[in-house]
Design a protein around this motif. Structure first.
Motif, PDB file in Angstrom:
ATOM      1  N   HIS A 196     -16.899   1.427  -6.563  1.00  0.00           N
ATOM      2  CA  HIS A 196     -15.819   2.179  -5.924  1.00  0.00           C
ATOM      3  C   HIS A 196     -16.374   3.462  -5.294  1.00  0.00           C
ATOM      4  CE1 HIS A 196     -11.539   3.023  -5.371  1.00  0.00           C
ATOM      5  NE2 HIS A 196     -11.746   4.264  -5.761  1.00  0.00           N
ATOM      6  N   PHE A 243      -7.746   3.764   1.365  1.00  0.00           N
ATOM      7  CA  PHE A 243      -8.119   3.769   2.792  1.00  0.00           C
ATOM      8  C   PHE A 243      -6.888   3.602   3.677  1.00  0.00           C
ATOM      9  CE2 PHE A 243     -12.370   2.003   1.176  1.00  0.00           C
ATOM     10  CZ  PHE A 243     -12.880   3.285   1.041  1.00  0.00           C
ATOM     11  N   ILE A 284     -16.234   4.703  -1.362  1.00  0.00           N
ATOM     12  CA  ILE A 284     -15.622   5.971  -0.948  1.00  0.00           C
ATOM     13  C   ILE A 284     -16.631   6.851  -0.202  1.00  0.00           C
ATOM     14  CG2 ILE A 284     -14.493   8.101  -1.778  1.00  0.00           C
ATOM     15  CD1 ILE A 284     -12.747   5.683  -2.234  1.00  0.00           C
ATOM     16  N   HIS A 287       0.859  -1.182   0.000  1.00  0.00           N
ATOM     17  CA  HIS A 287       0.000   0.000   0.000  1.00  0.00           C
ATOM     18  C   HIS A 287       0.896   1.233   0.000  1.00  0.00           C
ATOM     19  CE1 HIS A 287      -3.324  -2.594   2.046  1.00  0.00           C
ATOM     20  NE2 HIS A 287      -3.229  -2.814   0.752  1.00  0.00           N
ATOM     21  N   GLY A 322      -4.962   6.749   3.943  1.00  0.00           N
ATOM     22  CA  GLY A 322      -5.753   7.877   4.426  1.00  0.00           C
ATOM     23  C   GLY A 322      -5.789   9.024   3.422  1.00  0.00           C
ATOM     24  N   LYS A 323      -5.956   8.670   2.161  1.00  0.00           N
ATOM     25  CA  LYS A 323      -5.960   9.697   1.113  1.00  0.00           C
ATOM     26  C   LYS A 323      -7.194  10.592   1.231  1.00  0.00           C
ATOM     27  CE  LYS A 323      -3.275   9.811  -1.755  1.00  0.00           C
ATOM     28  NZ  LYS A 323      -1.938  10.472  -1.690  1.00  0.00           N
ATOM     29  N   LYS A 330     -17.449   5.622   3.250  1.00  0.00           N
ATOM     30  CA  LYS A 330     -16.371   5.936   4.190  1.00  0.00           C
ATOM     31  C   LYS A 330     -16.395   7.429   4.546  1.00  0.00           C
ATOM     32  CE  LYS A 330     -12.404   4.215   5.925  1.00  0.00           C
ATOM     33  NZ  LYS A 330     -12.293   2.913   6.598  1.00  0.00           N
ATOM     34  N   ALA A 369      -8.973   0.689  -3.824  1.00  0.00           N
ATOM     35  CA  ALA A 369      -9.787   1.096  -2.666  1.00  0.00           C
ATOM     36  C   ALA A 369      -9.028   0.808  -1.377  1.00  0.00           C
ATOM     37  CB  ALA A 369     -11.125   0.360  -2.687  1.00  0.00           C
ATOM     38  N   ASN A 370      -8.409  -0.373  -1.316  1.00  0.00           N
ATOM     39  CA  ASN A 370      -7.639  -0.712  -0.105  1.00  0.00           C
ATOM     40  C   ASN A 370      -6.510   0.277   0.135  1.00  0.00           C
ATOM     41  OD1 ASN A 370      -9.210  -2.923   0.393  1.00  0.00           O
ATOM     42  ND2 ASN A 370      -7.872  -4.359  -0.680  1.00  0.00           N
ATOM     43  N   GLU A 417     -10.472  11.803  -4.455  1.00  0.00           N
ATOM     44  CA  GLU A 417     -10.756  10.520  -5.119  1.00  0.00           C
ATOM     45  C   GLU A 417     -12.087  10.614  -5.870  1.00  0.00           C
ATOM     46  OE1 GLU A 417      -8.699   8.159  -5.387  1.00  0.00           O
ATOM     47  OE2 GLU A 417      -9.826   6.352  -5.921  1.00  0.00           O
ATOM     48  N   LEU A 440     -10.427  11.736   0.384  1.00  0.00           N
ATOM     49  CA  LEU A 440     -11.492  11.034  -0.331  1.00  0.00           C
ATOM     50  C   LEU A 440     -12.237  11.953  -1.298  1.00  0.00           C
ATOM     51  CD1 LEU A 440     -12.860   8.778   2.554  1.00  0.00           C
ATOM     52  CD2 LEU A 440     -11.189   8.202   0.798  1.00  0.00           C
TER      53      LEU A 440
END
Lengths: 513, 301
Positions: free
Chosen positions: B107, B78, B111, B48, B81-82, B114, B74-75, B87, B84
């Motif tokens: 996807h 998260f 997002i 990651h 901690g981008k 979350k 997606a993993n 995204e 969102l």
């Protein structure tokens, strides 16, 4: 009417009448004398000086042989009387003109619909009313290109996560066209070996996560080539993986972390049933309830119970999934069959004759399977013995006249290109119009029981529709003399592969149980 | 090319194994083949990192249907901690370009779930509907939004009415209305039924041969456990059996046949409706109308 009740008409089980492709084409009976045999007879009599020369006039020649009926094979033989070509039957009005009722108020949907009719009409009404024949050789060449070409062009990279689909579409289409696809067996096994994951299931390609769609296409491809190719599947890891994507509400995720809808259930049930996997530990707990809750107020089924619209693709998935769990007559106890019937029937439009996937959407060749494929399940559920509930002729007209690409392959509608997906699903739909399915339960093919593999889909029988049998007409047979060249093989109504390969898969499973 | 870049030096690319006799092999561009080889290597380590994020974006650009890459992305998003919101912005452009794609919407759902905030989603969906107001993925996503964020009463019904003003034949919008009216377990009070009857009859008036509002009101009445005869007058208005020349809607005939089939002394009217459908107003469905007739005759016998 129960499926066990003896039929009033003789039925020809598929296994007894459909051995290979050759038997379907008319061949000359062995007893019929050939031109050379006749010549020898003539020669012999002229050489025999004791007897007066035997007069063989054209008329006696005609009487002693059957050449008048075999005229199609020897059209220029002088003994043939002139037979004018048969006049094509008139196209019924319903396939020639716009519907009687059309609203004047215009919106985008109405404009799209009118545009489609004006696009389709010239195709379905041209050529002095005759329909084009099935361009068998061209479609075969098109589908073979998907398998045999050294490599597919780079723009097809969008299908890189769907390669099992390409294999399934091309193999199934070819087998329906009468090609012996067992010659692909080694290649199919080789192709799916690196795609199977050690953690169970098949991905869209090497190094891709296992996905129910890829797994479904892989298992059906392996079943289609026969010869125990299914033994490639690791049933133990498959079962573990299926448990890992099962949702408590009865549905399945398409892959770990992926989305959930009825496609997933249909794919999972196909795999479970063909591979004879045990269903204990709640593998199918609440699955029936989930499927039933996907039926919408319109009568068709949606992707999820969450308020989606009724849709042809999801309706087939839901109905076929139920038909894996239950014999068809049970379906009418589970779902609102009247509503489903009304919605399915409304998917067929005139004058196009083709089928649409949703209310106020356009006809598309692929719904020949997604909607067309629901009909045998529903007709068997309702015990329709006397005739089809939809217009088979209309769909045949649409398929033959509007979906065939002159360069090979079949398509959504005339303005679209052919592709492997549409080619397969239009051919499956054509097969549906040419066959009649019914259900005959045996001691194994009963309703699914917790813990056991579902066996209900193995009770389906099929026969070709026969010319002159009212109620089941298909255009090439009953309305257009002898059109054997348009015949395609019978497909299994639940699994959408060649019917007899499902029997073979059943026998394969018997071998290890 | 990744092999020329120092930050990728430590990665040993994993080439694709297609087996000895591959079917349906695709002639990848060098760019795609190389990126996939590096991706497989990173995924094998479940790395990651920023560079992993970069390579997922690169591959999605070339093949947006690659579900494995999306889930990996997606993993990573998260785990790192981008942002969102960024995204989502990036996703918008993808969604507008690839309308028939399952992965983009799944996807987005991950997002937004979350993020726990649906601000701006309705505006973006409106853009999608400008391209195709019947996009199945988008509608499914909207229904998820309504449930996830409890938007039942937050302008949804008004939005449906706006879309139906644009195109009264948009059956997806009608389906969404049904979901709003019935999907939250609400009781269908007489007041709601009255409102729906009014809305439906206004829209039937615009285009009597439009199946959507007829299907819709049939569904509402069934859900409210009310008899179809509630709309008998509307049906006879659009399908006067005593004056068949004036029939304007085959759907009205269909419902009349259903209403009359339940009343023994009006069985003949039901048969007449079905005959009209079969002979004139919806002849492609003749086999189905005849089946309905035999059902009525069976019930009478």
């Amino acid at each position: 009417m129960s499926s066990n009740e003896p039929s009033r008409r003789p039925r020809r089980p598929v296994s007894a009448t459909k051995k290979g492709t050759r038997a379907r084409f008319p061949t000359r009976p062995a007893t019929m004398s050939s031109p050379s045999a006749l010549f020898e007879e003539l020669l012999e009599s002229s050489l025999n000086s004791d007897a007066p020369p035997k007069k063989i006039s054209i008329s006696s020649y005609k009487k002693t042989s059957s050449y008048t009926t075999a005229g199609a094979e020897y059209p220029f033989h002088p003994g043939n009387p002139y037979v004018p070509p048969p006049m094509p039957p008139q196209i019924p009005d319903v396939f020639r003109s716009y519907p009687v009722l059309r609203d004047t108020y215009q919106t985008k949907s109405q404009k799209d619909q009118d545009q489609t009719v004006s696009e389709v009409l010239p195709h379905i009404t041209k050529r002095g009313n005759a329909l084009p024949a099935l361009k068998r050789e061209k479609h075969i060449a098109f589908l073979e290109s998907g398998l045999d070409e050294e490599q597919l062009p780079d723009y097809m990279v969008s299908l890189d996560a769907s390669r099992p689909w390409i294999v399934y579409w091309c193999l199934t289409g070819l087998s329906l066209l009468g090609v012996d696809i067992s010659r692909y067996r080694n290649k199919v096994i080789s192709t799916f070996t690196p795609i199977q994951n050690a953690t169970g299931g098949f991905g869209g390609g090497h190094g891709q996560m296992s996905h129910l769609a890829g797994t479904y296409a892989a298992v059906l491809s392996l079943a289609s080539v026969g010869g125990s190719a299914l033994s490639l599947v690791n049933r133990i890891s498959m079962l573990k993986w299926l448990h890992s994507i099962k949702n408590p509400n009865g549905s399945f995720k398409v892959c770990i972390g992926g989305e959930t809808d009825v496609r997933g259930i249909y794919c999972a049930l196909t795999v479970i049933s063909l591979l004879r996997l045990p269903t204990d530990n709640g593998l199918l707990k609440k699955t029936t309830e989930y499927l039933i809750s996907c039926q919408t107020y319109e009568g068709g089924f949606a992707a999820t119970p969450g308020g989606n619209e009724a849709h042809g693709g999801y309706t087939f998935c839901a109905l076929a999934a139920l038909a894996i769990l239950y014999p068809p007559e049970k379906l009418k106890e589970l779902i609102d069959m009247d509503a489903l019937l009304r919605w399915m029937s409304a998917r067929q439009y005139g004058p196009e004759g083709g089928l649409s996937g949703r209310t106020n959407k356009l006809v598309d060749g692929c719904y020949s399977t997604w909607i067309g494929g629901c009909w045998p399940l529903v007709e068997a559920a309702l015990g329709c013995e006397t005739g089809s509930l939809w217009n088979r002729e209309g769909l045949v007209r649409y398929i033959m006249a509007a979906t065939q690409n002159d360069k090979g392959g079949l398509r959504d509608k005339p303005s679209k290109n052919s592709d492997f997906y549409h080619t397969n699903y239009v051919l499956l739909g054509l097969s549906g119009t040419q066959h009649r399915h019914w259900y005959e339960a045996d001691e194994e093919t009963k309703e699914w029981e917790e813990g056991l593999p579902p066996m209900a889909p193995f009770g389906w029988k099929v026969e070709e529709t026969t010319p002159g049998v009212t109620g089941w007409e298909t255009w090439p047979d009953s309305r257009w003399g002898d059109s054997k060249t348009d015949r395609v093989e019978a497909a299994h109504p639940v699994f959408n592969i060649k019917h007899e390969m499902v029997e073979e898969a059943r026998n394969w499973a018997e071998s290890f149980l | 090319m990744y092999q020329e870049r120092p930050e990728w030096e430590d990665v040993i690319p994993l080439p694709q194994d297609d087996g000895a006799l591959p079917l349906a092999q695709i002639a990848y561009t060098d760019e795609y083949a190389e990126a996939m080889s590096y991706l497989r290597a990173l995924m094998a380590k479940d790395e990651h990192s920023e560079r992993a994020l970069e390579i997922t974006e690169h591959i999605i650009e070339m093949n947006p249907a690659h579900y494995t890459v999306w889930l990996y992305r997606a993993n990573i998003v998260f785990a790192l901690g981008k942002d969102l919101r960024k995204e989502v912005e990036w996703l918008n452009e993808k969604a507008l370009r690839h309308e028939k794609n399952y992965q983009i919407w799944h996807h987005r759902q991950l997002i937004i779930d979350k993020l726990d905030d649906s601000t701006g989603e309705a505006d973006f969906i409106a853009k999608m509907f400008q391209k195709d107001a019947k996009n199945y993925h988008v509608w499914s996503y909207r229904q998820w939004l309504v449930k996830r964020f409890g938007l039942w009463e937050k302008g949804e019904l008004e939005y449906v009415e706006y879309l139906l003003e644009q195109d009264v034949r948009n059956n997806s919008a009608w389906s969404h209305r049904f979901f709003l009216v019935c999907g939250n377990g609400q009781e269908l009070t007489e007041e709601i039924v009255q409102r729906e009857l009014g809305y439906v009859s206004d829209n039937i008036f615009l285009a009597p041969q439009n199946p959507s509002p007829w299907n819709y009101i049939r569904g509402i009445l069934q859900r409210a456990k009310l008899p179809m005869s509630r709309i008998e007058k509307t049906c006879t208005y659009y399908a006067p059996l005593d004056n068949p020349e004036k029939i304007k809607s085959s759907h009205a005939l269909d419902i009349l046949a259903e209403i009359y089939s339940t009343i023994p002394e009006q069985k003949d009217l039901a048969i007449q409706s079905l005959d009209l459908l079969s002979s004139t107003y919806d002849p492609i469905r003749t086999n189905y109308w005849n089946y309905r007739k035999t059902q009525i005759q069976k019930a009478a016998a």
